[in-house]
Design a protein around this motif. Structure first.
Motif, PDB file in Angstrom:
ATOM      1  N   LYS A   1      -4.483  12.742   6.048  1.00  0.00           N
ATOM      2  CA  LYS A   1      -3.754  13.834   5.583  1.00  0.00           C
ATOM      3  C   LYS A   1      -3.091  13.648   4.207  1.00  0.00           C
ATOM      4  CE  LYS A   1      -3.982  17.140   9.184  1.00  0.00           C
ATOM      5  NZ  LYS A   1      -5.133  16.345   9.574  1.00  0.00           N
ATOM      6  N   ARG A   2      -2.507  12.544   4.110  1.00  0.00           N
ATOM      7  CA  ARG A   2      -1.779  12.285   3.088  1.00  0.00           C
ATOM      8  C   ARG A   2      -1.954  11.069   2.322  1.00  0.00           C
ATOM      9  NH1 ARG A   2       4.598  13.731   4.001  1.00  0.00           N
ATOM     10  NH2 ARG A   2       3.663  15.753   4.422  1.00  0.00           N
ATOM     11  N   ILE A   3      -2.203  10.922   1.147  1.00  0.00           N
ATOM     12  CA  ILE A   3      -2.424   9.418   0.312  1.00  0.00           C
ATOM     13  C   ILE A   3      -1.515   9.498  -0.703  1.00  0.00           C
ATOM     14  CG2 ILE A   3      -4.910   9.678   1.142  1.00  0.00           C
ATOM     15  CD1 ILE A   3      -5.503  10.189  -1.882  1.00  0.00           C
ATOM     16  N   ALA A   4      -1.283   8.169  -1.448  1.00  0.00           N
ATOM     17  CA  ALA A   4      -0.509   7.817  -2.510  1.00  0.00           C
ATOM     18  C   ALA A   4      -1.439   7.011  -3.615  1.00  0.00           C
ATOM     19  CB  ALA A   4       0.614   7.187  -2.053  1.00  0.00           C
ATOM     20  N   ILE A   5      -0.697   7.172  -4.638  1.00  0.00           N
ATOM     21  CA  ILE A   5      -1.462   6.367  -5.818  1.00  0.00           C
ATOM     22  C   ILE A   5      -0.325   5.758  -6.637  1.00  0.00           C
ATOM     23  CG2 ILE A   5      -1.256   8.661  -7.178  1.00  0.00           C
ATOM     24  CD1 ILE A   5      -3.874   7.728  -8.710  1.00  0.00           C
ATOM     25  N   LEU A   6      -0.748   4.666  -7.232  1.00  0.00           N
ATOM     26  CA  LEU A   6       0.476   3.706  -8.127  1.00  0.00           C
ATOM     27  C   LEU A   6      -0.612   3.033  -9.213  1.00  0.00           C
ATOM     28  CD1 LEU A   6       0.302   0.525  -7.511  1.00  0.00           C
ATOM     29  CD2 LEU A   6       1.675   1.174  -5.740  1.00  0.00           C
ATOM     30  N   THR A   7       0.195   3.042 -10.402  1.00  0.00           N
ATOM     31  CA  THR A   7      -0.498   2.128 -11.427  1.00  0.00           C
ATOM     32  C   THR A   7       0.417   1.093 -11.454  1.00  0.00           C
ATOM     33  OG1 THR A   7       0.578   3.417 -13.191  1.00  0.00           O
ATOM     34  CG2 THR A   7      -1.558   3.976 -12.565  1.00  0.00           C
TER      35      THR A   7
ATOM     36  N   ASN B   1       6.092   5.808  -8.659  1.00  0.00           N
ATOM     37  CA  ASN B   1       6.435   5.372 -10.044  1.00  0.00           C
ATOM     38  C   ASN B   1       6.686   3.943 -10.100  1.00  0.00           C
ATOM     39  OD1 ASN B   1       6.291   8.061 -11.079  1.00  0.00           O
ATOM     40  ND2 ASN B   1       8.436   8.399 -10.965  1.00  0.00           N
ATOM     41  N   TYR B   2       6.255   3.352 -11.238  1.00  0.00           N
ATOM     42  CA  TYR B   2       6.544   1.814 -11.532  1.00  0.00           C
ATOM     43  C   TYR B   2       5.769   0.812 -10.309  1.00  0.00           C
ATOM     44  CZ  TYR B   2       9.990   3.914 -14.504  1.00  0.00           C
ATOM     45  OH  TYR B   2      10.580   4.600 -15.356  1.00  0.00           O
ATOM     46  N   GLY B   3       4.463   1.147 -10.170  1.00  0.00           N
ATOM     47  CA  GLY B   3       3.763   0.460  -9.304  1.00  0.00           C
ATOM     48  C   GLY B   3       4.584  -0.118  -7.930  1.00  0.00           C
ATOM     49  N   PHE B   4       4.255  -1.565  -7.672  1.00  0.00           N
ATOM     50  CA  PHE B   4       4.856  -2.044  -6.382  1.00  0.00           C
ATOM     51  C   PHE B   4       6.342  -2.092  -6.246  1.00  0.00           C
ATOM     52  CE2 PHE B   4       0.505  -3.963  -6.391  1.00  0.00           C
ATOM     53  CZ  PHE B   4      -0.077  -3.047  -5.357  1.00  0.00           C
ATOM     54  N   LEU B   5       6.987  -2.004  -7.570  1.00  0.00           N
ATOM     55  CA  LEU B   5       8.413  -1.831  -7.577  1.00  0.00           C
ATOM     56  C   LEU B   5       8.942  -0.722  -7.196  1.00  0.00           C
ATOM     57  CD1 LEU B   5      11.185  -3.334  -8.550  1.00  0.00           C
ATOM     58  CD2 LEU B   5      10.683  -2.119 -10.668  1.00  0.00           C
TER      59      LEU B   5
ATOM     60  N   LEU C   1       7.330   1.339  -5.371  1.00  0.00           N
ATOM     61  CA  LEU C   1       6.941   1.465  -3.763  1.00  0.00           C
ATOM     62  C   LEU C   1       8.054   0.993  -2.746  1.00  0.00           C
ATOM     63  CD1 LEU C   1       4.999   1.996  -1.578  1.00  0.00           C
ATOM     64  CD2 LEU C   1       3.917  -0.330  -1.964  1.00  0.00           C
ATOM     65  N   VAL C   2       8.240  -0.395  -3.370  1.00  0.00           N
ATOM     66  CA  VAL C   2       9.347  -0.928  -2.625  1.00  0.00           C
ATOM     67  C   VAL C   2      10.784  -0.050  -2.616  1.00  0.00           C
ATOM     68  CG1 VAL C   2      11.037  -3.140  -2.502  1.00  0.00           C
ATOM     69  CG2 VAL C   2       8.621  -3.084  -2.522  1.00  0.00           C
ATOM     70  N   ASN C   3      11.174   0.468  -3.734  1.00  0.00           N
ATOM     71  CA  ASN C   3      12.159   1.235  -4.127  1.00  0.00           C
ATOM     72  C   ASN C   3      12.269   2.737  -3.409  1.00  0.00           C
ATOM     73  OD1 ASN C   3      13.505  -1.053  -4.861  1.00  0.00           O
ATOM     74  ND2 ASN C   3      12.887  -0.469  -6.974  1.00  0.00           N
ATOM     75  N   GLY C   4      10.997   3.043  -3.058  1.00  0.00           N
ATOM     76  CA  GLY C   4      10.824   4.448  -2.438  1.00  0.00           C
ATOM     77  C   GLY C   4      10.881   5.433  -3.429  1.00  0.00           C
ATOM     78  N   ASP C   5      10.322   5.246  -4.742  1.00  0.00           N
ATOM     79  CA  ASP C   5      10.192   6.185  -5.977  1.00  0.00           C
ATOM     80  C   ASP C   5       8.899   6.785  -5.782  1.00  0.00           C
ATOM     81  OD1 ASP C   5      10.615   7.413  -8.200  1.00  0.00           O
ATOM     82  OD2 ASP C   5      10.795   5.567  -9.471  1.00  0.00           O
ATOM     83  N   ILE C   6       8.954   7.640  -4.901  1.00  0.00           N
ATOM     84  CA  ILE C   6       7.874   8.337  -4.519  1.00  0.00           C
ATOM     85  C   ILE C   6       7.946   9.908  -4.463  1.00  0.00           C
ATOM     86  CG2 ILE C   6       6.002   8.621  -2.360  1.00  0.00           C
ATOM     87  CD1 ILE C   6       7.102   5.795  -1.530  1.00  0.00           C
TER      88      ILE C   6
ATOM     89  N   LEU D   1       2.398   7.656 -14.319  1.00  0.00           N
ATOM     90  CA  LEU D   1       3.398   7.158 -13.097  1.00  0.00           C
ATOM     91  C   LEU D   1       4.070   5.736 -13.733  1.00  0.00           C
ATOM     92  CD1 LEU D   1       0.583   7.426 -10.538  1.00  0.00           C
ATOM     93  CD2 LEU D   1       2.777   8.845 -10.494  1.00  0.00           C
ATOM     94  N   TYR D   2       4.065   5.384 -14.679  1.00  0.00           N
ATOM     95  CA  TYR D   2       4.668   4.319 -15.272  1.00  0.00           C
ATOM     96  C   TYR D   2       4.301   3.095 -14.663  1.00  0.00           C
ATOM     97  CZ  TYR D   2       7.945   7.833 -16.744  1.00  0.00           C
ATOM     98  OH  TYR D   2       8.486   9.097 -17.435  1.00  0.00           O
ATOM     99  N   SER D   3       4.566   1.737 -15.072  1.00  0.00           N
ATOM    100  CA  SER D   3       3.851   0.615 -14.514  1.00  0.00           C
ATOM    101  C   SER D   3       5.208  -0.444 -14.691  1.00  0.00           C
ATOM    102  CB  SER D   3       2.555   0.067 -15.232  1.00  0.00           C
ATOM    103  OG  SER D   3       2.089  -0.848 -14.467  1.00  0.00           O
ATOM    104  N   ALA D   4       4.826  -1.505 -13.889  1.00  0.00           N
ATOM    105  CA  ALA D   4       5.721  -2.666 -13.693  1.00  0.00           C
ATOM    106  C   ALA D   4       4.960  -3.964 -13.525  1.00  0.00           C
ATOM    107  CB  ALA D   4       6.728  -2.205 -12.704  1.00  0.00           C
TER     108      ALA D   4
END
Ligand code: F6P
Length: 319
Positions: A2-8, A38-42, A44-49, A68-71
């Motif tokens: 039902k719910r997906i996410a995306i990061l760069t 936002n900011y890729g895997f960083l 994700l870990v920080n919950g910037d969703i 979405l910014y990147s890191a």
């Protein structure tokens, strides 16, 4: 699902926005909720969703960079980082993830899948060094940026009868150097995948001079050595009136070409389809103009290889 996410993640590449737009709009069209990290895997870990709507990706198709910014976040290689990331995804009720990036990003996508979280890799890097795809998103744009610079430098090189050394990006992969060098008629192309000899390069310059060539262009991928270092080496062989241009990060920016926008749109949409089929651990790509998917672990085991025929052709045609 039902719910997906995306990061760069990793180095940005022109067309990442187009890929993210495709994921968002295809996802919503299929009845999914789509979240951006936002900011890729960083991030994700920080919950910037945050939740994305159809309009969140408006006016982005033609823009370089990534909204979405990147890191670069090597810490995601640790168990702790990965578990934290999955915890954040679960907290937001997210069941599938699309990761747009290069080699390092694919490792993160693979790790999440191995820990039971379905993740799809989309190749986004100017380097064109991801296996399982003929082209990565951003390569065509970066190549054309480099070529535009080469053409302009050729004008001034001719006016002053100079040799220009143009340093392009590519730490481990020589595709930008090879393709821009071939398209721009460079006398010599130095890439990390191929040994070169100074005698050969100097021989080419001398041969060109002898038949009245007004300029010479040498394209050096940064992974071989810096343009300035090469200029110093060349100076040991005589005065070639050498000048150095380092193209640097301008190759990473700018409006994506039509090719990159179309590629990004196709790959982003396919990534959503795979998640809807509940298939994770795959990387999408393009092969002979067909969108394909491959096991991400297998892709990571393969080594990007150089198109040797193209290299040989460039070498013959520039004499
Ligand atoms: O991977 C893309 C790339 O632009 C490479 O060509 C280059 O070597 C590297 O990133 C530069 O990375 P950074 O922007 O972190 O210096």
């Amino acid at each position: 699902m039902k719910r997906i996410a995306i990061l760069t993640s990793g180095g940005d590449a022109p067309g990442m926005n187009a890929a993210a737009r495709a994921v968002v709009r295809k996802g919503i069209n299929e009845g999914l909720e789509v979240y951006g990290i936002n900011y890729g895997f960083l991030g994700l870990v920080n919950g910037d969703i945050h939740k994305l709507e159809l309009g969140s990706v408006g006016d982005l198709l033609h823009r370089g960079g990534t909204f979405l910014y990147s890191a670069r976040y090597p810490e995601f290689a640790t168990e702790e980082g990965q578990l934290k990331g999955i915890e954040q995804l679960k907290k937001h009720g997210i069941e599938g993830l699309v990761v747009i990036g290069g080699d390092g990003s694919y490792h993160g996508a693979e790790a999440l899948t191995n820990r039971g979280f379905p993740t799809i890799g989309v190749p986004g890097t100017i380097d064109n060094d991801i296996c399982g795809t003929d082209f990565t998103i951003g390569f065509d744009t970066a190549l054309n940026t480099a070529l535009d610079a080469l053409d302009k430098i050729r004008d001034t090189a001719t006016s002053h009868e100079r040799t220009f050394i143009i340093e392009v990006m590519g730490r481990d992969a020589g595709d930008i150097a090879l393709w821009s060098g071939l398209a721009g008629g460079a006398e010599a192309i130095l890439i990390p995948e191929e040994e070169f000899s100074m005698d050969d390069v100097v021989g080419r310059l001398n041969q060109g001079r002898a038949r009245g060539k007004k300029h010479s262009i040498i394209v050096v991928a940064e992974g071989v050595m810096s343009g300035n270092e090469f200029a110093e080496r060349l100076a040991e062989y005589g005065d070639y009136h050498a000048r150095v241009s380092v193209l640097g990060h301008m190759q990473r920016g700018g409006s994506p070409t039509a090719f990159d926008r179309v590629l990004a749109s196709r790959l982003g949409a396919r990534a959503v389809e795979l998640l809807l089929e509940n298939r994770g651990g795959l990387a999408v790509g393009i092969r002979n103009n067909h969108i394909t998917e491959n096991n991400i672990t297998e892709i990571l085991k393969e080594k990007h290889t150089l198109d040797k025929d193209l290299f040989n052709l460039a070498s013959i045609l520039s004499i």
